[in-house]
Write an enzyme that holds these catalytic residues in place. Structure first.
Site, PDB file in Angstrom:
ATOM      1  N   LYS B  97       0.882  -1.166   0.000  1.00 10.90           N
ATOM      2  CA  LYS B  97       0.000   0.000   0.000  1.00 10.90           C
ATOM      3  C   LYS B  97       0.919   1.215   0.000  1.00 10.90           C
ATOM      4  O   LYS B  97       1.700   1.421   0.923  1.00 10.90           O
ATOM      5  CB  LYS B  97      -0.902   0.015   1.236  1.00 10.90           C
ATOM      6  CG  LYS B  97      -1.743   1.284   1.309  1.00 10.90           C
ATOM      7  CD  LYS B  97      -2.543   1.359   2.591  1.00 10.90           C
ATOM      8  CE  LYS B  97      -2.817   2.811   2.942  1.00 10.90           C
ATOM      9  NZ  LYS B  97      -3.422   2.971   4.268  1.00 10.90           N
ATOM     10  N   ALA B 184      -9.440   4.954   4.881  1.00 14.87           N
ATOM     11  CA  ALA B 184      -9.292   6.082   5.802  1.00 14.87           C
ATOM     12  C   ALA B 184     -10.599   6.841   6.039  1.00 14.87           C
ATOM     13  O   ALA B 184     -11.339   7.148   5.108  1.00 14.87           O
ATOM     14  CB  ALA B 184      -8.231   7.068   5.355  1.00 14.87           C
ATOM     15  N   GLY B 185     -10.823   7.111   7.297  1.00 16.65           N
ATOM     16  CA  GLY B 185     -11.922   7.981   7.697  1.00 16.65           C
ATOM     17  C   GLY B 185     -13.216   7.282   8.056  1.00 16.65           C
ATOM     18  O   GLY B 185     -14.145   7.913   8.555  1.00 16.65           O
ATOM     19  N   ASN B 206      -9.121   0.953  10.135  1.00 24.73           N
ATOM     20  CA  ASN B 206      -8.174   0.689  11.220  1.00 24.73           C
ATOM     21  C   ASN B 206      -8.645   1.323  12.520  1.00 24.73           C
ATOM     22  O   ASN B 206      -9.101   0.655  13.435  1.00 24.73           O
ATOM     23  CB  ASN B 206      -6.779   1.205  10.825  1.00 24.73           C
ATOM     24  CG  ASN B 206      -5.731   0.913  11.891  1.00 24.73           C
ATOM     25  OD1 ASN B 206      -6.015   0.385  12.954  1.00 24.73           O
ATOM     26  ND2 ASN B 206      -4.492   1.240  11.623  1.00 24.73           N
ATOM     27  N   THR B 207      -8.593   2.659  12.575  1.00 24.72           N
ATOM     28  CA  THR B 207      -8.823   3.364  13.833  1.00 24.72           C
ATOM     29  C   THR B 207     -10.130   2.972  14.515  1.00 24.72           C
ATOM     30  O   THR B 207     -10.148   2.687  15.715  1.00 24.72           O
ATOM     31  CB  THR B 207      -8.809   4.891  13.596  1.00 24.72           C
ATOM     32  OG1 THR B 207      -7.661   5.207  12.826  1.00 24.72           O
ATOM     33  CG2 THR B 207      -8.782   5.650  14.903  1.00 24.72           C
TER      34      THR B 207
END
Lengths: 368, 257
Positions: B97, B184-185, B206-207
């Site tokens: 990535k 992301a996000g 992820n987060t």
């Protein structure tokens, strides 16, 4: 352009007058913004905002989780030399202090490195006093050559260097620069730095920018809390961090707010800063700089260090010694730069973090 | 129904890719990957530690999970290429990535440097997944130079704001012939589901998983939401409310005669 121009622009800015205009609504709206700015910083750091500290801490905690998750990065300081040409009234290495002066030989550096390496740490911060004669850049470079066999990331906290000198150290393997202005109030700076090269306020102030121009990846700024009026100092630190972030978006900006502790020479803080003040400072920096590394050293006691992690601290030191050769040659009374409050070794810090639900991060870099 | 995402000869059933940073421990991360039956996990090479004194993240990735190394820390194409080569050298595979970021305030990717990286790595036997700001022109060039998929961001990394770039991502899905993976996000399973309903080939999270109070359950929830969104997309979602019927038909005159 230099940050000095920004400093001059704001030198006569009446922060106290700005605080009088802060009403609860402004504090709340600052907490709701995605990209808070200078007026939000003023609202959040104001005396009135102390009443909203829980809300501020909550927001800071959310942002910390978003940026760093449940991790805390570990490093340790390695003091290479305590020879110093400066007379800074608050510092244990002050040239007038009768302490044993030492500079590690390269063999001694390697012995210290092996001990630190055996604890699992991969990030190291090397420090010297300000003496171009006793700890010249050549010497620092030689130390880096030894240390890079053991460590993935090497940061320096040494006297301010020229751009060329920063480049040399980067080429030898340094990726991080730590340089605190200590006190931004120029008049007070002159009173506290009595003699030696550190008297040159501007040269120190521009050092982070020289580091950024040379290609330093991580740059940490800070003020030594206890010297100037803390809200004004923190405001200058904010302006400095913002300036660098805008000018050098590729640099990872870090923040530290070490608090003056007793050291040999018996200097007492001019403007004491409370635990609550530090909680406010760290939370507000986290809100204004969601992705910045915020470092907390062993100047603070164990339980306070632990309490501050959720508010925004992303990097802590472990197994620290502030004495030259402290891990191999034995501690010598009065020869430390400051008194350590948290004596826990790396394993103890690691266990503490795990218990609190944080992953201790030993490696978060690769030399590229 | 057999529905696989096929990339570089690998058939991927689970379209939830998971990032491995930010977990409270590698064990917790492993449990989350297992709970979601994750088949593709991204790992930052900067976090890989083969030293025996500390834990190695790679030992905690389930065996059936494809590792995709990310180039976190790279600020230029040159650095990203170096990280990719290092990854191969340490045996972490050739799925990369590409993350090239020169903006540490928002962590937004540098599309031009990313494009250069894709070009170099794709020629050198890497399977490349560029993380990018959703830009159709650049995405087309990424395809031309050999990207295996494109990974537009939904909103800034770690922001949990969902797919704020919806219009642009939708255009990419319509126009780009390789898989579009939103990365992301994404802050909640419903947001991941929304991406899949839109026609994304996969999403990367992820987060939102790592910082939840029960990462394993949250990973499972995301996995189910992604599967539901995919199934809905394949089933054809009826348009709702977008086209109103006028009380006096505008084309009625054509039938009057």
């Amino acid at each position: 352009m230099s940050f000095y121009e920004v400093y001059l622009q704001y030198r006569d800015f009446n922060l106290d007058a700005a605080f009088t205009k802060v009403i609860p609504h402004l504090i709340q709206s600052a907490l709701e913004k995605n990209n808070p700015g200078i007026n939000d910083f003023i609202a959040l750091i104001s005396p009135q905002a102390e009443e909203f500290l829980e809300d501020i801490a909550f927001k800071a905690n959310e942002l910390t989780k978003h940026s760093f998750g449940k991790t805390v990065q570990l490093y340790t300081p390695l003091y290479l030399s305590n020879y110093c040409d400066n007379s800074c009234v608050y510092c244990g290495f002050n040239l007038h202090n009768k302490i044993q002066r030492r500079r590690l030989t390269l063999d001694e550096v390697e012995r210290e490195a092996k001990i630190i390496y055996s604890s699992g740490l991969k990030h190291i911060l090397i420090l010297t006093g300000e003496s171009r004669k006793e700890s010249p850049v050549d010497y620092i470079e030689d130390c880096v050559e030894v240390l890079k066999k053991y460590f993935i990331s090497i940061s320096i906290e040494v006297y301010p260097l020229t751009e060329e000198e920063y480049c040399r150290l980067i080429n030898s393997g340094v990726d991080g620069l730590v340089i605190y202005q200590e006190v931004y109030d120029k008049a007070l700076y002159a009173k506290l730095h009595l003699s030696g090269p550190k008297k040159d306020y501007r040269y120190r102030l521009d050092a982070p920018e020289r580091g950024a121009k040379s290609g330093m990846r991580n740059i940490s700024l800070g003020v030594l809390l206890g010297l100037g009026e803390w809200r004004k100092e923190i405001f200058s630190l904010f302006l400095h961090a913002k300036y660098l972030q805008e000018r050098f978006p590729e640099v990872d900006i870090g923040i530290a707010v070490p608090r003056l502790q007793p050291q040999f020479g018996g200097f007492n803080p001019l403007n004491p800063v409370s635990d609550q003040n530090i909680a406010q400072i760290i939370s507000v920096f986290r809100i204004l700089f969601p992705r910045a590394a915020i470092t907390l050293s062993t100047r603070e006691n164990p339980s306070f260090r632990e309490d501050l992690i959720p508010l925004g601290v992303s990097r802590i030191s472990a197994g620290s010694s502030t004495v030259v050769g402290g891990r191999t040659l034995g501690e010598i009374d009065k020869a430390s730069q400051f008194q350590i409050q948290d004596h826990r070794n790396v394993d103890q810090i690691k266990e503490m973090l795990k218990e609190k639900g944080y992953q201790p991060v030993f490696k978060d870099w690769l030399p590229i | 129904m057999d529905d696989f995402l096929e990339i570089a000869g690998k058939k991927i059933k689970n379209r939830l890719f998971i990032g491995t940073g930010k977990f409270s421990s590698y064990k917790v991360m492993q449990e989350a990957l297992e709970a979601a039956s994750c088949q593709v996990a991204t790992v930052a090479l900067r976090r890989v530690d083969s030293d025996s004194k500390t834990e190695n993240i790679l030992d905690f990735i389930p065996k059936n999970c494809q590792i995709m190394i990310n180039t976190s820390g790279a600020r230029t194409a040159e650095e990203a290429v170096r990280i990719a080569r290092l990854a191969k050298a340490v045996g972490a595979g050739n799925w990369i990535k590409i993350e090239v970021i020169r903006d540490n305030k928002y962590l937004l990717p540098d599309n031009l440097e990313t494009l250069k990286t894709v070009e170099i790595l794709a020629k050198n036997d890497f399977v490349v997944f560029p993380y990018m700001s959703p830009d159709l022109s650049i995405a087309r060039k990424m395809v031309d130079v050999g990207a295996s998929a494109v990974m537009p961001l939904g909103s800034p990394i770690g922001s949990n704001r969902g797919i704020k770039t919806l219009e642009l991502v939708e255009i990419m899905i319509n126009e780009i012939k390789i898989p579009v993976i939103v990365d992301a996000g994404l802050g909640s399973p419903s947001q991941a589901c929304e991406c899949m309903e839109l026609g994304c080939a996969a999403v990367l999270v992820n987060t939102a998983i790592a910082v939840s109070s029960d990462p394993a359950s949250m990973a499972e929830a995301f996995s189910k939401a992604v599967a539901a969104g995919r199934l809905a997309y394949l089933s054809g979602i009826p348009q709702s409310g977008k086209i109103a019927s006028a009380s006096s038909p505008l084309t009625g005159f054509l039938r009057e005669k």
